[in-house]
Design a protein around this motif. Structure first.
Motif, PDB file in Angstrom:
ATOM      1  N   LEU A  57      -6.405   0.621   9.237  1.00 37.10           N
ATOM      2  CA  LEU A  57      -4.975   0.894   9.450  1.00 37.10           C
ATOM      3  C   LEU A  57      -4.431   1.888   8.444  1.00 37.10           C
ATOM      4  CD1 LEU A  57      -3.427  -2.621  10.220  1.00 37.10           C
ATOM      5  CD2 LEU A  57      -4.415  -0.954  11.801  1.00 37.10           C
ATOM      6  N   TYR A  58      -4.958   1.838   7.213  1.00 28.53           N
ATOM      7  CA  TYR A  58      -4.498   2.756   6.167  1.00 28.53           C
ATOM      8  C   TYR A  58      -4.782   4.216   6.500  1.00 28.53           C
ATOM      9  CZ  TYR A  58      -9.323   1.397   5.209  1.00 28.53           C
ATOM     10  OH  TYR A  58     -10.652   1.078   5.349  1.00 28.53           O
ATOM     11  N   ASN A  64      -1.915   9.263   0.152  1.00 27.72           N
ATOM     12  CA  ASN A  64      -2.434   8.929  -1.182  1.00 27.72           C
ATOM     13  C   ASN A  64      -3.812   8.292  -1.154  1.00 27.72           C
ATOM     14  OD1 ASN A  64      -0.561  10.150  -2.758  1.00 27.72           O
ATOM     15  ND2 ASN A  64       0.319   8.287  -3.611  1.00 27.72           N
ATOM     16  N   ASN A  65      -3.912   7.043  -0.682  1.00 21.70           N
ATOM     17  CA  ASN A  65      -5.226   6.399  -0.641  1.00 21.70           C
ATOM     18  C   ASN A  65      -5.170   5.117   0.193  1.00 21.70           C
ATOM     19  OD1 ASN A  65      -4.358   4.194  -2.430  1.00 21.70           O
ATOM     20  ND2 ASN A  65      -4.457   5.707  -4.080  1.00 21.70           N
ATOM     21  N   GLU A  66      -6.281   4.400   0.189  1.00 24.94           N
ATOM     22  CA  GLU A  66      -6.450   3.215   1.040  1.00 24.94           C
ATOM     23  C   GLU A  66      -5.662   2.000   0.558  1.00 24.94           C
ATOM     24  OE1 GLU A  66      -9.081   2.887  -2.355  1.00 24.94           O
ATOM     25  OE2 GLU A  66      -8.609   4.531  -0.985  1.00 24.94           O
ATOM     26  N   TRP A  67      -4.978   2.110  -0.571  1.00 26.84           N
ATOM     27  CA  TRP A  67      -4.145   1.008  -1.057  1.00 26.84           C
ATOM     28  C   TRP A  67      -2.706   1.124  -0.552  1.00 26.84           C
ATOM     29  CZ3 TRP A  67      -4.771  -1.744  -6.303  1.00 26.84           C
ATOM     30  CH2 TRP A  67      -6.086  -2.189  -6.458  1.00 26.84           C
ATOM     31  N   TYR A  68      -2.520   1.868   0.503  1.00 21.73           N
ATOM     32  CA  TYR A  68      -1.170   2.074   1.039  1.00 21.73           C
ATOM     33  C   TYR A  68      -0.497   0.744   1.371  1.00 21.73           C
ATOM     34  CZ  TYR A  68       2.617   4.261   3.687  1.00 21.73           C
ATOM     35  OH  TYR A  68       3.853   4.680   4.129  1.00 21.73           O
ATOM     36  N   ASP A 132      -6.318  -5.089   3.273  1.00 20.24           N
ATOM     37  CA  ASP A 132      -5.129  -5.262   4.116  1.00 20.24           C
ATOM     38  C   ASP A 132      -5.269  -6.402   5.120  1.00 20.24           C
ATOM     39  OD1 ASP A 132      -6.914  -4.151   5.910  1.00 20.24           O
ATOM     40  OD2 ASP A 132      -5.697  -2.387   6.372  1.00 20.24           O
ATOM     41  N   GLY A 133      -6.489  -6.907   5.319  1.00 18.73           N
ATOM     42  CA  GLY A 133      -6.674  -8.063   6.180  1.00 18.73           C
ATOM     43  C   GLY A 133      -6.865  -7.768   7.648  1.00 18.73           C
ATOM     44  N   TRP A 180      -5.671 -12.104  -1.033  1.00 18.23           N
ATOM     45  CA  TRP A 180      -4.940 -13.223  -1.648  1.00 18.23           C
ATOM     46  C   TRP A 180      -3.587 -12.761  -2.190  1.00 18.23           C
ATOM     47  CZ3 TRP A 180      -4.291 -18.234  -2.124  1.00 18.23           C
ATOM     48  CH2 TRP A 180      -3.698 -18.782  -3.271  1.00 18.23           C
ATOM     49  N   PHE A 181      -3.571 -11.578  -2.779  1.00 20.24           N
ATOM     50  CA  PHE A 181      -2.338 -11.091  -3.415  1.00 20.24           C
ATOM     51  C   PHE A 181      -1.896  -9.728  -2.928  1.00 20.24           C
ATOM     52  CE2 PHE A 181      -5.967  -9.714  -5.972  1.00 20.24           C
ATOM     53  CZ  PHE A 181      -5.755  -8.352  -6.064  1.00 20.24           C
ATOM     54  N   PHE A 182      -2.673  -9.091  -2.085  1.00 18.62           N
ATOM     55  CA  PHE A 182      -2.501  -7.656  -1.866  1.00 18.62           C
ATOM     56  C   PHE A 182      -1.143  -7.267  -1.306  1.00 18.62           C
ATOM     57  CE2 PHE A 182      -4.237  -3.420  -0.654  1.00 18.62           C
ATOM     58  CZ  PHE A 182      -4.799  -3.116  -1.880  1.00 18.62           C
ATOM     59  N   MET A 183      -0.531  -8.112  -0.506  1.00 21.89           N
ATOM     60  CA  MET A 183       0.735  -7.755   0.141  1.00 21.89           C
ATOM     61  C   MET A 183       1.937  -8.455  -0.509  1.00 21.89           C
ATOM     62  SD  MET A 183      -0.905  -6.059   2.522  1.00 21.89           S
ATOM     63  CE  MET A 183      -0.052  -5.806   4.065  1.00 21.89           C
ATOM     64  N   CYS A 184       1.735  -9.020  -1.689  1.00 22.84           N
ATOM     65  CA  CYS A 184       2.743  -9.913  -2.272  1.00 22.84           C
ATOM     66  C   CYS A 184       4.065  -9.231  -2.617  1.00 22.84           C
ATOM     67  CB  CYS A 184       2.177 -10.591  -3.515  1.00 22.84           C
ATOM     68  SG  CYS A 184       1.929  -9.484  -4.932  1.00 22.84           S
TER      69      CYS A 184
END
Length: 499
Positions: A57-58, A64-68, A132-133, A180-184
């Motif tokens: 999806l990213y 920027n990168n895959e941590w969007y 991102d799940g 676990w925390f990525f979208m917090c």
């Protein structure tokens, strides 16, 4: 695509019991002592070069990168501002809203397999699920997967079939742990990430981001989350039978340790059932040394190692996924890195990020073609090779450790790396001199045969890819090789055949 049936509580319980049964009946148990029976597969050691694929999806925002997915919810970041400006406020257009835009309409798995094979790679590592799940495969554990949503295709399964038709070893990776925390951070303002979140929700659990340096940090992952991680990983193992399984960071957290042992025992026992040696690639001492393959992200070791290892790196310096602002490495720099790595008993896993539509960027294809052309000429010294008594010679010192390979190395004509295979020693001259004169000091005649640098009989010297028969002599200074027609901007390989 009709909605798939998701495992209920009883089915999940039965799967967990099945995992325990496989562990108890197989040769590997879920403890480090048993798991140290592990041996790296011979095919992996011989392959030397694989392709990593970050696609998901990213790739739609391609910014920027895959941590969007994480950064678009952190107020004040470039991603946050870009998202609001381009797609609207996060409460109206969240990360989940990229799913219908991810169509993969140009995805041709056969073409991908041909591009990867043409690059000279022997194995392929698509990401099955990123932080991102969103699962890139048909799953019975979540509706949020590419088979039911977005492309409505089993992308991982299609690619596996195409790659195996091209004799590429199919592997895959899971980056699920960090979810676990990525979208917090979306909970910190008015966005589409809201409590209550339950298992089955795309954003679940979105817990507070921990101190990543602390391996016992809170909030501590729950049993529910860890069992879900275990089931997702074992589903990938059972349904797609990867030859290698790779885990990204954060699985080194204390909470994962019992589950890592279970996954390893389950996977290695499954491999034994299939009659196929399999392996786990890991970072950061997540697994006990000797129970899998050590991986160094964007870096390497400065000295040769007695064990097989791997570096995962990317074709771009600033991202693992496709963006429109990629800073590409050169094919020459990647080949330099590959040569140095294999001389030290390592493999290179090189990442490419396809576009959201499933096509490869032209620059990616160009670089892969250049690497493939070099390997077509010099692969004899790469595939199936072993380390020499020393990895190389020359004045240029290599950097060691993670995140050290973005800087271009400047080599001299005296910088060489070595491999051996059969009756030949291969000397990779990293910067072949214009005058064609090379001295390999590691092959000098020994003045003291009791402490020889080299005390063998050289029968023949040749240049891979060249019809010219080089002139050569040997003395106490080294093996001197002279050519007149050999010129290259890439490493040149001298083959030294010995009796």
């Amino acid at each position: 695509m009709p909605e798939q049936k998701i495992m209920g509580e009883n089915e999940r319980k039965n799967y967990l019991e099945k995992i325990e049964t496989v562990i108890q009946k197989g040769p590997f148990k879920d403890n480090w002592e048993s798991l140290q029976q592990f041996e790296a597969p011979k095919w992996f050691h011989e392959s030397k070069f694989g392709i990593f694929l970050h696609w998901g999806l990213y790739s739609v925002p391609a910014f920027n990168n895959e941590w969007y997915s994480r950064n678009m919810y952190i107020q004040g970041t470039e991603e946050f501002e870009h998202h609001v400006k381009t797609f609207g406020p996060q409460k109206e257009f969240g990360y989940k809203d990229f799913i219908p835009l991810f169509k993969a309409e140009a995805f041709n798995p056969k073409e991908w397999a041909q591009i990867i094979k043409g690059a000279g790679a022997k194995y392929v590592f698509p990401v099955a699920e990123h932080h991102d799940g969103f699962q890139m495969y048909k799953s019975s554990l979540s509706h949020f997967n590419a088979y039911e949503m977005g492309p409505e295709r089993n992308l991982l399964g299609e690619l596996k079939e195409a790659c195996e038709e091209e004799d590429l070893c199919f592997c895959t990776s899971s980056h699920r742990a960090e979810h676990w925390f990525f979208m917090c951070h979306g909970k910190e303002f008015d966005s589409d990430i809201k409590e209550p979140l339950e298992r089955g929700d795309f954003y679940w659990p979105s817990m507070e981001e921990p101190n990543h340096q602390e391996l016992t940090s809170n909030p501590y992952p729950t049993r529910e989350y860890l069992e879900d991680w275990l089931l997702r990983t074992c589903e990938i193992i059972d349904e797609y039978r990867p030859r290698l399984l790779y885990f990204d960071w954060w699985i080194q957290h204390e909470a994962f340790k019992p589950y890592l042992k279970k996954v390893a025992a389950y996977y290695y026992n499954r491999g034994a059932e299939w009659g196929s040696k399999v392996a786990i690639c890991y970072k950061h001492d997540a697994f006990m040394f000797g129970t899998g393959i050590v991986d160094v992200e964007r870096g390497k070791f400065a000295e040769v190692k007695p064990y097989v290892w791997q570096t995962d790196t990317s074709i771009a310096k600033n991202s693992w996924c496709y963006t429109d602002t990629l800073e590409y490495k050169t094919a020459k720099d990647i080949i330099y890195n590959l040569v140095d790595i294999i001389s030290k008993n390592g493999n290179m896993l090189l990442n490419v990020g396809p576009k959201a539509d499933g096509s490869f960027a032209e620059e990616d294809k160009k670089i892969l073609e250049e690497i493939g052309s070099w390997l077509k000429v010099n692969g004899e010294a790469v595939y199936g090779s072993k380390i020499f008594r020393k990895s190389g010679e020359g004045p240029t010192k290599e950097n060691e450790g993670q995140f050290t390979d973005n800087q271009s190395m400047v080599y001299t004509a005296k910088d060489m790396r070595f491999t051996v295979k059969g009756d030949s020693i291969y000397a990779f001259v990293l910067n072949y001199p214009e005058n064609g004169e090379v001295t390999i000091t590691s092959l000098a005649k020994s003045k003291d045969q009791n402490v020889p640098e080299f005390h063998g009989i050289i029968k023949e010297v040749s240049i891979l890819g060249s019809e010219e028969v080089p002139e050569w002599t040997e003395d106490y200074e080294g093996l001197h090789v002279k050519t007149h027609t050999v010129h290259s901007n890439y490493p040149v390989v001298i083959r030294v055949k010995v009796a």
